[in-house]
Design an enzyme around this catalytic site. Structure first.
Site, PDB file in Angstrom:
ATOM      1  N   ARG A  96       0.840  -1.348   0.119  1.00  0.00           N
ATOM      2  CA  ARG A  96      -0.006   0.105   0.109  1.00  0.00           C
ATOM      3  C   ARG A  96       0.664   1.207   0.138  1.00  0.00           C
ATOM      4  O   ARG A  96       1.619   1.427   0.931  1.00  0.00           O
ATOM      5  CB  ARG A  96      -0.891  -0.002   1.309  1.00  0.00           C
ATOM      6  CG  ARG A  96      -2.034   1.325   1.071  1.00  0.00           C
ATOM      7  CD  ARG A  96      -2.532   1.427   2.501  1.00  0.00           C
ATOM      8  NE  ARG A  96      -3.417  -0.119   2.778  1.00  0.00           N
ATOM      9  CZ  ARG A  96      -3.459  -0.554   4.021  1.00  0.00           C
ATOM     10  NH1 ARG A  96      -3.818   0.163   5.611  1.00  0.00           N
ATOM     11  NH2 ARG A  96      -4.725  -1.423   3.880  1.00  0.00           N
ATOM     12  N   HIS A 140       2.043  -2.695   5.651  1.00  0.00           N
ATOM     13  CA  HIS A 140       1.485  -2.560   3.700  1.00  0.00           C
ATOM     14  C   HIS A 140       2.147  -1.886   3.714  1.00  0.00           C
ATOM     15  O   HIS A 140       2.763  -2.304   2.223  1.00  0.00           O
ATOM     16  CB  HIS A 140      -0.106  -2.179   3.583  1.00  0.00           C
ATOM     17  CG  HIS A 140      -0.891  -3.374   3.925  1.00  0.00           C
ATOM     18  ND1 HIS A 140      -1.122  -4.181   3.214  1.00  0.00           N
ATOM     19  CD2 HIS A 140      -2.131  -2.675   4.997  1.00  0.00           C
ATOM     20  CE1 HIS A 140      -2.192  -4.664   3.500  1.00  0.00           C
ATOM     21  NE2 HIS A 140      -2.221  -4.504   5.079  1.00  0.00           N
ATOM     22  N   ASP A 147      -4.103  -8.127   3.405  1.00  0.00           N
ATOM     23  CA  ASP A 147      -5.479  -8.355   3.855  1.00  0.00           C
ATOM     24  C   ASP A 147      -5.329 -10.084   2.758  1.00  0.00           C
ATOM     25  O   ASP A 147      -5.864  -9.896   1.343  1.00  0.00           O
ATOM     26  CB  ASP A 147      -5.836  -7.429   3.610  1.00  0.00           C
ATOM     27  CG  ASP A 147      -5.501  -6.370   4.864  1.00  0.00           C
ATOM     28  OD1 ASP A 147      -4.740  -6.505   5.427  1.00  0.00           O
ATOM     29  OD2 ASP A 147      -5.726  -4.849   4.755  1.00  0.00           O
ATOM     30  N   HIS A 202      -5.614  -9.597   8.083  1.00  0.00           N
ATOM     31  CA  HIS A 202      -4.365  -8.648   8.236  1.00  0.00           C
ATOM     32  C   HIS A 202      -3.324  -9.205   9.169  1.00  0.00           C
ATOM     33  O   HIS A 202      -4.088  -9.851  10.220  1.00  0.00           O
ATOM     34  CB  HIS A 202      -4.746  -7.081   9.355  1.00  0.00           C
ATOM     35  CG  HIS A 202      -2.924  -7.075   8.826  1.00  0.00           C
ATOM     36  ND1 HIS A 202      -2.954  -5.736   7.744  1.00  0.00           N
ATOM     37  CD2 HIS A 202      -2.464  -6.830   9.222  1.00  0.00           C
ATOM     38  CE1 HIS A 202      -1.562  -4.869   8.252  1.00  0.00           C
ATOM     39  NE2 HIS A 202      -1.018  -6.132   8.988  1.00  0.00           N
TER      40      HIS A 202
END
Length: 219
Positions: A96, A140, A147, A202
């Site tokens: 992310r 992330h 996830d 997660h």
């Protein structure tokens, strides 16, 4: 013959340059999971509108799972064991970019609550960070967190459902959902991933706490 060989060499060289350029878009040590394991189902929620913000999140120009190579190989081993046990993973988020985390912070401060009923019906969106449902610095962004769920399994709540019922050890979900959470957590832990207790979906790979984070856009 010579002309053809020259053209072939030039074409190969051009392909190598193109490959190098593509590889350069990833942070160092990262891989595209689809290049190693195209069989793992990807449903990258933040690349589209099916997420708690109700729109594509900055940083996700493509619906692709990027991971650091060691985490990717561990996840492939998880998938292999899952297949032997008769089920398959589905991924919702991997690497992310930091700009996505910043976008979550901006979203939490804004008035839009169009997705409240679906994702946080019992929570005030401004409290989601304080309550630990969204992190201001995400593992992330290191490429060492994922996830995920299992295709066809009931986990008691959907992915990204911000509520105490999503806590991994919560007993207010069905016995089947509790067993599914336990099985997934046990499987992931056996391959070096550790669960976040407030999110059954997660998992962070070993070393995520010390790894550098990145803001390279996924494309």
């Amino acid at each position: 013959m010579t002309s053809k060989t020259t053209r072939d060499i030039a074409a190969a060289a051009g392909a190598c340059v193109a490959c190098a350029a593509a590889a350069a878009t990833l942070p160092p040590g990262f891989v595209r999971l689809a290049d190693l394991a195209p069989q793992i189902v990807q449903d990258m929620r933040y690349a589209g509108a099916d997420n708690f913000t109700g729109r594509p999140v900055p940083g996700y120009k493509a619906a692709q799972c990027w991971l650091r190579e060691d985490a990717a190989k561990a996840l492939i081993a998880v998938q292999g064991e899952a297949k032997r046990q008769g089920f398959e993973l589905i991924l919702y988020d991997c690497y992310r970019p930091r700009r996505a985390v910043a976008a979550f912070i901006d979203w939490a401060k804004g008035p839009d609550e169009s997705m409240k009923a679906q994702y946080y019906p019992h929570e005030n969106k401004r409290d989601l960070f304080a309550r630990g449902y969204i992190a201001e610095k995400s593992s992330h962004s290191t490429g060492l967190a994922v996830d995920l769920g299992v295709l066809g399994w009931d986990f008691g709540t959907p992915f990204d459902y911000f509520d105490e019922r999503s806590w991994t050890a919560n007993k207010d979900v069905s016995a089947e959902a509790q067993e599914h959470r336990r099985r997934l957590e046990t499987l992931m832990r056996s391959h070096g991933f550790h669960n976040l207790p407030t999110e059954w979906w997660h998992f962070a790979f070993a070393g995520a706490g010390e790894a550098p984070s990145y803001d390279v856009e996924i494309e």
